[in-house]
Design a protein around this motif. Structure first.
Motif, PDB file in Angstrom:
ATOM      1  N   LYS A  13       0.839  -1.176   0.000  1.00 58.26           N
ATOM      2  CA  LYS A  13       0.000   0.000   0.000  1.00 58.26           C
ATOM      3  C   LYS A  13       0.882   1.236   0.000  1.00 58.26           C
ATOM      4  O   LYS A  13       1.962   1.233   0.567  1.00 58.26           O
ATOM      5  CB  LYS A  13      -0.885   0.032   1.241  1.00 58.26           C
ATOM      6  CG  LYS A  13      -1.939  -1.048   1.264  1.00 58.26           C
ATOM      7  CD  LYS A  13      -2.812  -0.909   2.489  1.00 58.26           C
ATOM      8  CE  LYS A  13      -3.880  -1.969   2.473  1.00 58.26           C
ATOM      9  NZ  LYS A  13      -4.788  -1.844   3.595  1.00 58.26           N
ATOM     10  N   SER A  33       0.710   5.442   0.610  1.00 62.32           N
ATOM     11  CA  SER A  33       0.068   6.704   0.973  1.00 62.32           C
ATOM     12  C   SER A  33       1.092   7.804   0.752  1.00 62.32           C
ATOM     13  O   SER A  33       2.257   7.653   1.106  1.00 62.32           O
ATOM     14  CB  SER A  33      -0.363   6.710   2.439  1.00 62.32           C
ATOM     15  OG  SER A  33      -1.325   5.727   2.685  1.00 62.32           O
ATOM     16  N   SER A  80      -2.644  11.891   0.900  1.00 65.49           N
ATOM     17  CA  SER A  80      -3.565  11.405  -0.123  1.00 65.49           C
ATOM     18  C   SER A  80      -4.827  10.878   0.544  1.00 65.49           C
ATOM     19  O   SER A  80      -4.803  10.396   1.667  1.00 65.49           O
ATOM     20  CB  SER A  80      -2.895  10.315  -0.963  1.00 65.49           C
ATOM     21  OG  SER A  80      -2.462   9.259  -0.136  1.00 65.49           O
ATOM     22  N   ASN A 105      -6.840   8.435  -0.834  1.00 66.90           N
ATOM     23  CA  ASN A 105      -6.919   6.993  -1.048  1.00 66.90           C
ATOM     24  C   ASN A 105      -5.521   6.391  -1.092  1.00 66.90           C
ATOM     25  O   ASN A 105      -4.569   7.026  -1.535  1.00 66.90           O
ATOM     26  CB  ASN A 105      -7.639   6.681  -2.372  1.00 66.90           C
ATOM     27  CG  ASN A 105      -9.064   7.183  -2.370  1.00 66.90           C
ATOM     28  OD1 ASN A 105      -9.791   6.990  -1.407  1.00 66.90           O
ATOM     29  ND2 ASN A 105      -9.450   7.862  -3.446  1.00 66.90           N
ATOM     30  N   GLU A 106      -5.445   5.152  -0.655  1.00 66.67           N
ATOM     31  CA  GLU A 106      -4.180   4.427  -0.762  1.00 66.67           C
ATOM     32  C   GLU A 106      -4.138   3.696  -2.095  1.00 66.67           C
ATOM     33  O   GLU A 106      -5.161   3.228  -2.579  1.00 66.67           O
ATOM     34  CB  GLU A 106      -4.047   3.403   0.358  1.00 66.67           C
ATOM     35  CG  GLU A 106      -3.919   4.024   1.734  1.00 66.67           C
ATOM     36  CD  GLU A 106      -3.802   2.962   2.819  1.00 66.67           C
ATOM     37  OE1 GLU A 106      -4.318   1.843   2.626  1.00 66.67           O
ATOM     38  OE2 GLU A 106      -3.196   3.259   3.846  1.00 66.67           O
TER      39      GLU A 106
END
Length: 181
Positions: free
Chosen positions: A1, A3, A12, A14-15
């Motif tokens: 993931k 960020s 951000s 959304n990841e």
């Protein structure tokens, strides 16, 4: 993931998620990893000699034996290694990607298009003092063929398995011997 945060601290919303599989493309790919950061464990691939034994771990006293592919003679330089088991076909010679001196690995030996013969996978505990769990993963044509694990200590040699080519038969050895050479 993933960020992202900019220089002002704004993150951000959304990841981003990225998944991938790293699949070796070589005919033979041998991977060594281990569980300690303070040990130097070395991967070896030893070609069977004409008398049918694997007795040429490391170079001989004159420095001319190349039956053992390891950190001193098998790292690719200029596209070639010093080990030339099959001089007429460079893709049939083994190559070590990196000599990891600081622990955990991986160290990998690859052969794109192996020549005919028997090749022993071995591990040497070169430096450090604490017991270490070593793991060998053997891939044939990108598929995990087998995985082996054992505990070794300083100076131990672990003879793991013998690969026969072209049959692709793997014979498990799984023998730990102290200070083999």
């Amino acid at each position: 993931k993933l960020s992202v945060v900019d220089s002002r601290g704004a993150g951000s919303v959304n990841e981003a998620v990225v998944s991938f599989n790293a699949i070796p493309t070589d005919a033979i790919h041998v991977q060594l990893v281990w569980d300690t950061g303070s040990t130097d464990i070395d991967l070896h691939l030893v070609r069977e000699n004409p008398t049918g034994v694997y007795d040429d771990f490391h170079d001989d006293e004159e420095g001319t034996t190349d039956d053992d592919c390891y950190f001193a003679n098998c790292k690719a330089q200029g596209g070639r290694t010093r080990v030339q088991w099959f001089p007429g076909n460079p893709d049939s010679n083994p190559s070590l990607d990196v000599d990891d001196l600081n622990g955990y690995g991986p160290e990998n030996i690859n052969i794109d298009s192996p020549g005919e013969g028997n090749f022993m996978v071995a591990v040497h505990y070169w430096g450090g003092s604490e017991p270490t769990i070593a793991i060998i993963r053997l891939y044939l044509f990108g598929n995990l063929h087998s995985e082996y694990m054992t505990e070794i200590v300083h100076e131990d040699w672990w003879k793991v398995a013998i690969i026969n080519w072209p049959s692709r038969a793997v014979t498990v050895v799984d023998e730990v011997v102290p200070d083999y050479y």
